[in-house]
Design a protein around this motif. Sequence first.
Motif, short mmCIF file in Angstrom:
data_model
loop_
_atom_site.label_atom_id
_atom_site.label_comp_id
_atom_site.label_asym_id
_atom_site.label_seq_id
_atom_site.Cartn_x
_atom_site.Cartn_y
_atom_site.Cartn_z
N GLY A 104 26.86 62.64 38.99
CA GLY A 104 27.21 61.58 39.81
C GLY A 104 27.75 61.59 41.08
N PHE A 105 28.00 62.74 41.47
CA PHE A 105 28.56 62.96 42.72
C PHE A 105 27.36 63.11 43.90
CE2 PHE A 105 31.41 65.23 40.09
CZ PHE A 105 32.61 63.90 40.08
N ARG A 106 27.86 62.92 45.15
CA ARG A 106 26.83 63.17 46.23
C ARG A 106 26.98 64.46 46.81
NH1 ARG A 106 26.29 58.63 50.89
NH2 ARG A 106 27.48 57.33 49.21
N ALA A 107 25.83 65.29 47.01
CA ALA A 107 26.16 66.59 47.85
C ALA A 107 25.79 66.54 49.35
CB ALA A 107 24.90 67.32 47.04
N HIS A 108 26.63 67.08 49.97
CA HIS A 108 26.31 67.12 51.39
C HIS A 108 26.47 68.69 51.71
CE1 HIS A 108 27.39 66.76 55.57
NE2 HIS A 108 27.00 65.41 55.58
N VAL A 109 25.09 69.24 52.26
CA VAL A 109 24.86 70.61 52.36
C VAL A 109 25.32 70.87 53.85
CG1 VAL A 109 23.23 72.53 52.25
CG2 VAL A 109 23.42 70.57 50.65
N SER A 110 26.05 71.77 54.26
CA SER A 110 25.98 72.25 55.91
C SER A 110 25.92 73.66 55.89
CB SER A 110 27.30 71.49 56.36
OG SER A 110 28.64 72.32 56.15
N ARG A 111 25.03 74.02 56.66
CA ARG A 111 24.53 75.35 56.78
C ARG A 111 25.13 75.89 58.08
NH1 ARG A 111 20.43 72.63 54.18
NH2 ARG A 111 19.46 73.87 52.40
N GLY A 112 26.11 76.76 57.93
CA GLY A 112 26.91 77.31 58.84
C GLY A 112 26.16 78.54 59.45
N ALA A 113 26.77 79.37 60.27
CA ALA A 113 26.02 80.55 60.85
C ALA A 113 26.23 81.57 59.89
CB ALA A 113 26.58 81.03 62.35
N GLU A 114 27.22 81.54 59.15
CA GLU A 114 27.53 82.80 58.17
C GLU A 114 27.46 82.31 56.82
OE1 GLU A 114 31.10 84.59 59.42
OE2 GLU A 114 30.12 85.06 61.15
N ARG A 115 27.85 81.13 56.51
CA ARG A 115 28.19 80.52 55.08
C ARG A 115 27.60 79.06 55.10
NH1 ARG A 115 31.96 83.47 51.87
NH2 ARG A 115 31.62 85.48 52.88
N THR A 116 26.87 78.77 53.89
CA THR A 116 26.77 77.60 53.49
C THR A 116 27.80 76.86 52.46
OG1 THR A 116 24.29 77.96 53.76
CG2 THR A 116 24.82 76.10 52.26
N VAL A 117 28.06 75.52 53.09
CA VAL A 117 29.17 74.83 52.27
C VAL A 117 28.66 73.48 51.70
CG1 VAL A 117 31.35 73.66 52.72
CG2 VAL A 117 31.07 75.98 53.65
N ILE A 118 28.77 73.29 50.42
CA ILE A 118 28.66 72.05 49.83
C ILE A 118 29.61 71.12 49.58
CG2 ILE A 118 27.11 71.02 48.18
CD1 ILE A 118 25.49 73.40 47.82
N GLY A 119 29.58 69.87 50.13
CA GLY A 119 30.80 69.00 49.83
C GLY A 119 30.15 68.33 48.34
N VAL A 120 31.07 68.13 47.70
CA VAL A 120 30.89 67.36 46.47
C VAL A 120 31.85 66.15 46.59
CG1 VAL A 120 30.91 67.52 43.88
CG2 VAL A 120 30.76 69.48 45.06
N ILE A 121 30.81 65.15 46.85
CA ILE A 121 31.52 63.92 47.28
C ILE A 121 31.51 62.74 46.32
CG2 ILE A 121 31.64 62.07 49.21
CD1 ILE A 121 32.14 65.00 50.25
N GLY A 122 32.75 62.08 45.82
CA GLY A 122 32.72 61.12 45.05
C GLY A 122 34.17 61.17 44.38
N GLU A 123 34.46 59.89 43.74
CA GLU A 123 35.72 59.69 43.20
C GLU A 123 36.13 60.88 42.15
OE1 GLU A 123 36.78 55.72 43.17
OE2 GLU A 123 38.87 56.90 43.25
#
Length: 337
Positions: free
Chosen positions: A25-44
């Motif tokens: 039930g969360f929203r995923a926000h994927v950000s692909r950096g030069a070295e690492r990928t980071v995923i934001g798990v967004i929600g209450e």
Amino acid sequence: MFLTLKPGTTEQGIEELVKKIEELGFRAHVSRGAERTVIGVIGENAIAAREVFEGFFTVELITPISKPYKLVSREFKKEDTIVKIGDVTIGGKDIVVMAGPCSVEKEDLLLSIASSVKKAGAKVLRGGAFKPRTSPYSFQGLGERGLKYLAKAKKATGLLVVTEAMNIQQVELVSRYADIIQIGARNVQNFELLKEAGKSKKPILLKRGIATTIEEWLMSAEYIVSNGNSNVILCERGIRTFENATRFTLDLNAIPAIKAWSHLPVIVDPSHGTGVRNFVGSMSKAAIACGADGLIIEVHSDPEHALSDGRQSLLPENFASLMQELKKLARVIGRNL
Ligand code: PEP
Ligand code: MN
């Protein structure tokens, strides 16, 4: 919270995590950096799901975000966001100056102001076609005709264009003509408008509200970014305080504060911030000195007859000499203008 993935995590690995995040039930926000990928798990209360993600081999690190705004926070993204529009970059080493009249008025007047601010070194032409006015009897703007004049001035000068959209319907219309869509101080917490701006492909200039805390302002930026548009430029334009000698109180504290707590670029509007033509130069210099990424300045060749904000508008020749001073200042602090 955000998940830092192990180096070399495959697209399939990323997809699996996104699927799990959405299942919960969360929203995923994927950000692909030069070295690492980071995923934001967004929600209450996303952090409550921490254990689920500890079980994934692809997840190297799980970091809670302490601030109420997430995607726009420095905790989520360490590197500065640089908004690129053509060959103009906002948020990097360059200081970008936007200038022009408060309102779009006559076509030839706009063209002449545009060419003088361009000559002085501005990169973006400002001018409102839809105007948020305190009085319903004041000039409300030319509407689409004003947008057409802006497009002509852009074609004639090569300047980019920033102009305001006041409601959801105007977002699409304005984005047909403008390079940057302004959301004005009065609309900083118009959440439906912020969501619509989040769906736009154009960068958003988000002004601070006259009674908005820095945290509330960043929450407004979060609306835009979490709806899909990461190109947000913040603009400090003065807040209302007990002081009424000037139109607003330009809160330059906000500049280092935004730089500390967010990765978004931030510019300053000394015209609305002071409301006094003779104070615009000093506050422009102060803004650049304290780390702003740019300025938005009202310029009019006949301010006495301007249809709005003539009192705070610089004459083109005053703008040109201010730009010369700002260039020297930029050099001293290691930035380009
Ligand atoms: C403007 O830029 O002319 C304007 C109306 O700004 P603000 O929303 O900051 O008052
Ligand atoms: Mn104005």
